[in-house]
Structure formats: C-alpha cells, structure tokens
Design a protein around this motif. Structure first.
Motif, PDB file in Angstrom:
ATOM      1  N   THR A  12       8.520 -17.227  -4.638  1.00 18.80           N
ATOM      2  CA  THR A  12       8.165 -16.979  -6.036  1.00 18.80           C
ATOM      3  C   THR A  12       9.372 -17.275  -6.916  1.00 18.80           C
ATOM      4  O   THR A  12      10.507 -17.347  -6.446  1.00 18.80           O
ATOM      5  CB  THR A  12       7.735 -15.518  -6.252  1.00 18.80           C
ATOM      6  OG1 THR A  12       8.788 -14.653  -5.830  1.00 18.80           O
ATOM      7  CG2 THR A  12       6.447 -15.204  -5.513  1.00 18.80           C
ATOM      8  N   LYS A  32       5.773 -16.262 -10.692  1.00  8.22           N
ATOM      9  CA  LYS A  32       4.828 -17.306 -10.302  1.00  8.22           C
ATOM     10  C   LYS A  32       5.144 -17.829  -8.910  1.00  8.22           C
ATOM     11  O   LYS A  32       6.238 -17.638  -8.397  1.00  8.22           O
ATOM     12  CB  LYS A  32       4.897 -18.482 -11.290  1.00  8.22           C
ATOM     13  CG  LYS A  32       4.384 -18.140 -12.684  1.00  8.22           C
ATOM     14  CD  LYS A  32       4.310 -19.361 -13.544  1.00  8.22           C
ATOM     15  CE  LYS A  32       3.028 -20.088 -13.229  1.00  8.22           C
ATOM     16  NZ  LYS A  32       2.711 -21.160 -14.165  1.00  8.22           N
ATOM     17  N   ASN A  33       4.169 -18.539  -8.353  1.00  6.92           N
ATOM     18  CA  ASN A  33       4.336 -19.236  -7.087  1.00  6.92           C
ATOM     19  C   ASN A  33       5.290 -20.410  -7.289  1.00  6.92           C
ATOM     20  O   ASN A  33       5.350 -21.000  -8.360  1.00  6.92           O
ATOM     21  CB  ASN A  33       2.965 -19.743  -6.620  1.00  6.92           C
ATOM     22  CG  ASN A  33       3.017 -20.393  -5.266  1.00  6.92           C
ATOM     23  OD1 ASN A  33       3.849 -20.065  -4.433  1.00  6.92           O
ATOM     24  ND2 ASN A  33       2.117 -21.325  -5.037  1.00  6.92           N
ATOM     25  N   ALA A  35       6.233 -24.205  -5.960  1.00  9.10           N
ATOM     26  CA  ALA A  35       5.742 -25.346  -5.190  1.00  9.10           C
ATOM     27  C   ALA A  35       6.824 -25.786  -4.205  1.00  9.10           C
ATOM     28  O   ALA A  35       7.986 -25.418  -4.348  1.00  9.10           O
ATOM     29  CB  ALA A  35       5.386 -26.485  -6.147  1.00  9.10           C
ATOM     30  N   THR A  41       4.503 -23.937 -10.158  1.00  9.61           N
ATOM     31  CA  THR A  41       3.243 -24.637 -10.378  1.00  9.61           C
ATOM     32  C   THR A  41       2.704 -24.258 -11.750  1.00  9.61           C
ATOM     33  O   THR A  41       2.718 -23.103 -12.142  1.00  9.61           O
ATOM     34  CB  THR A  41       2.216 -24.278  -9.288  1.00  9.61           C
ATOM     35  OG1 THR A  41       2.009 -22.868  -9.306  1.00  9.61           O
ATOM     36  CG2 THR A  41       2.687 -24.711  -7.919  1.00  9.61           C
ATOM     37  N   SER A  42       2.242 -25.228 -12.480  1.00 10.38           N
ATOM     38  CA  SER A  42       1.795 -24.968 -13.845  1.00 10.38           C
ATOM     39  C   SER A  42       0.327 -24.579 -13.920  1.00 10.38           C
ATOM     40  O   SER A  42      -0.106 -23.985 -14.889  1.00 10.38           O
ATOM     41  CB  SER A  42       2.050 -26.195 -14.721  1.00 10.38           C
ATOM     42  OG  SER A  42       1.360 -27.301 -14.196  1.00 10.38           O
ATOM     43  N   LYS A  43      -0.461 -24.908 -12.898  1.00  4.22           N
ATOM     44  CA  LYS A  43      -1.893 -24.652 -12.952  1.00  4.22           C
ATOM     45  C   LYS A  43      -2.254 -23.242 -12.514  1.00  4.22           C
ATOM     46  O   LYS A  43      -3.300 -22.739 -12.881  1.00  4.22           O
ATOM     47  CB  LYS A  43      -2.644 -25.669 -12.103  1.00  4.22           C
ATOM     48  CG  LYS A  43      -2.522 -27.084 -12.623  1.00  4.22           C
ATOM     49  CD  LYS A  43      -3.269 -28.053 -11.762  1.00  4.22           C
ATOM     50  CE  LYS A  43      -3.088 -29.471 -12.301  1.00  4.22           C
ATOM     51  NZ  LYS A  43      -3.775 -30.454 -11.498  1.00  4.22           N
ATOM     52  N   GLU A  44      -1.401 -22.616 -11.721  1.00  6.05           N
ATOM     53  CA  GLU A  44      -1.718 -21.289 -11.203  1.00  6.05           C
ATOM     54  C   GLU A  44      -1.332 -20.203 -12.203  1.00  6.05           C
ATOM     55  O   GLU A  44      -0.305 -20.292 -12.856  1.00  6.05           O
ATOM     56  CB  GLU A  44      -0.968 -21.039  -9.894  1.00  6.05           C
ATOM     57  CG  GLU A  44      -1.471 -21.886  -8.759  1.00  6.05           C
ATOM     58  CD  GLU A  44      -0.785 -21.533  -7.454  1.00  6.05           C
ATOM     59  OE1 GLU A  44      -0.524 -20.338  -7.222  1.00  6.05           O
ATOM     60  OE2 GLU A  44      -0.518 -22.459  -6.686  1.00  6.05           O
ATOM     61  N   ALA A  45      -2.172 -19.182 -12.261  1.00  5.59           N
ATOM     62  CA  ALA A  45      -1.844 -18.027 -13.096  1.00  5.59           C
ATOM     63  C   ALA A  45      -0.670 -17.291 -12.467  1.00  5.59           C
ATOM     64  O   ALA A  45      -0.496 -17.327 -11.244  1.00  5.59           O
ATOM     65  CB  ALA A  45      -3.054 -17.100 -13.194  1.00  5.59           C
ATOM     66  N   PRO A  46       0.153 -16.635 -13.278  1.00  6.15           N
ATOM     67  CA  PRO A  46       1.266 -15.879 -12.692  1.00  6.15           C
ATOM     68  C   PRO A  46       0.749 -14.736 -11.830  1.00  6.15           C
ATOM     69  O   PRO A  46      -0.332 -14.206 -12.057  1.00  6.15           O
ATOM     70  CB  PRO A  46       2.030 -15.358 -13.906  1.00  6.15           C
ATOM     71  CG  PRO A  46       1.115 -15.495 -15.056  1.00  6.15           C
ATOM     72  CD  PRO A  46       0.104 -16.538 -14.718  1.00  6.15           C
ATOM     73  N   TYR A  47       1.541 -14.366 -10.825  1.00  3.63           N
ATOM     74  CA  TYR A  47       1.209 -13.207 -10.006  1.00  3.63           C
ATOM     75  C   TYR A  47       1.344 -11.940 -10.827  1.00  3.63           C
ATOM     76  O   TYR A  47       0.588 -10.994 -10.660  1.00  3.63           O
ATOM     77  CB  TYR A  47       2.126 -13.118  -8.788  1.00  3.63           C
ATOM     78  CG  TYR A  47       1.935 -14.217  -7.783  1.00  3.63           C
ATOM     79  CD1 TYR A  47       0.679 -14.573  -7.322  1.00  3.63           C
ATOM     80  CD2 TYR A  47       3.030 -14.896  -7.284  1.00  3.63           C
ATOM     81  CE1 TYR A  47       0.517 -15.577  -6.399  1.00  3.63           C
ATOM     82  CE2 TYR A  47       2.881 -15.906  -6.345  1.00  3.63           C
ATOM     83  CZ  TYR A  47       1.618 -16.246  -5.904  1.00  3.63           C
ATOM     84  OH  TYR A  47       1.462 -17.236  -4.985  1.00  3.63           O
TER      85      TYR A  47
END
Length: 123
Positions: A12, A32-33, A35, A41-47
């Motif tokens: 993360t 965030k995750n 890559a 990664t820009s497409k994933e929502a933050p954790y």
C-alpha cells in the motif's frame, strides 16, 4: 501530492491529500493499493481515507479522528496477534512503543488541561 511509504515490502501507499494547517500538520490521508511498478493505481478506490481533527475542538467541534485513535487500533491488533499464534518479540516491542506513544500523548493532554489551553491553538 506527498507520497509516504515505509519499508521495503509494502503493498500500500499513503498519499497526503491536503495542505498543512496552522500547527504545521496535515489532516487528510488516503491509503491505496500499489501497482507492481510502485505507482498507486488510479482506478481503484482507496482502502481508507483518514481525516484528522482540524482546528481546536472548542472552536471547530469534533471533525476528525485523533492520533490516539489510530494508535489504539494498532495496539488492539498487536494485542490480538500476541494472544494468538503470531506472538513474537517484534510484535511485543512494537506494542510497547505504541503504548509508550499513547502514554506521552496522554501526558501532553493532561499538561495542556492543567494549563487551561487544551482544545485551543495556544502552546
């Protein structure tokens, strides 16, 4: 955007989302995750999005969490690990340091209360 990352084996990344406030500290972070190429990664929502208290409680009301809240969560997780099959010296040492941090933050609060400056921007 400020990027925070600790250690060599992180999956993360933490981004600072705002500008520093009057006391010099930031108030909003996202986790965030990461890559494989070490870019978020820009497409994933933050954790998680973490919003800390911004401004004195007496003036702003409670509008975010406090450092002690996150430390309490980390302490509880380590206590659970230590009570189970993942107990180890490193967890015990980390737990001790978190408890020490909580102690000193509480000491600071009690000192500020005794001087009647708790909840204000006064030093």
């Amino acid at each position: 955007m400020i990027k925070l990352q600790a250690g060599q084996h992180r999956f993360t990344i933490v981004h600072v989302l705002d500008e520093p406030g009057a006391g010099g500290a930031y108030h909003e972070y996202e986790v965030k995750n990461v890559a494989p190429n070490d870019t978020a990664t820009s497409k994933e929502a933050p954790y998680a999005v973490v919003k800390f208290q911004k401004g004195p409680v007496t003036e702003s009301g409670v509008n975010g969490i406090f450092m002690e809240d996150l430390l309490q969560i980390c302490r509880h997780r380590l206590q659970c690990f230590q009570a189970g099959s993942f107990a180890c010296r490193e967890n015990a040492l980390a737990l001790t340091k978190i408890e020490e941090a909580l102690h000193w933050l509480d000491h600071r609060t009690k000192d500020r209360q005794a001087r009647n400056v708790e909840g204000t921007m006064e030093k």
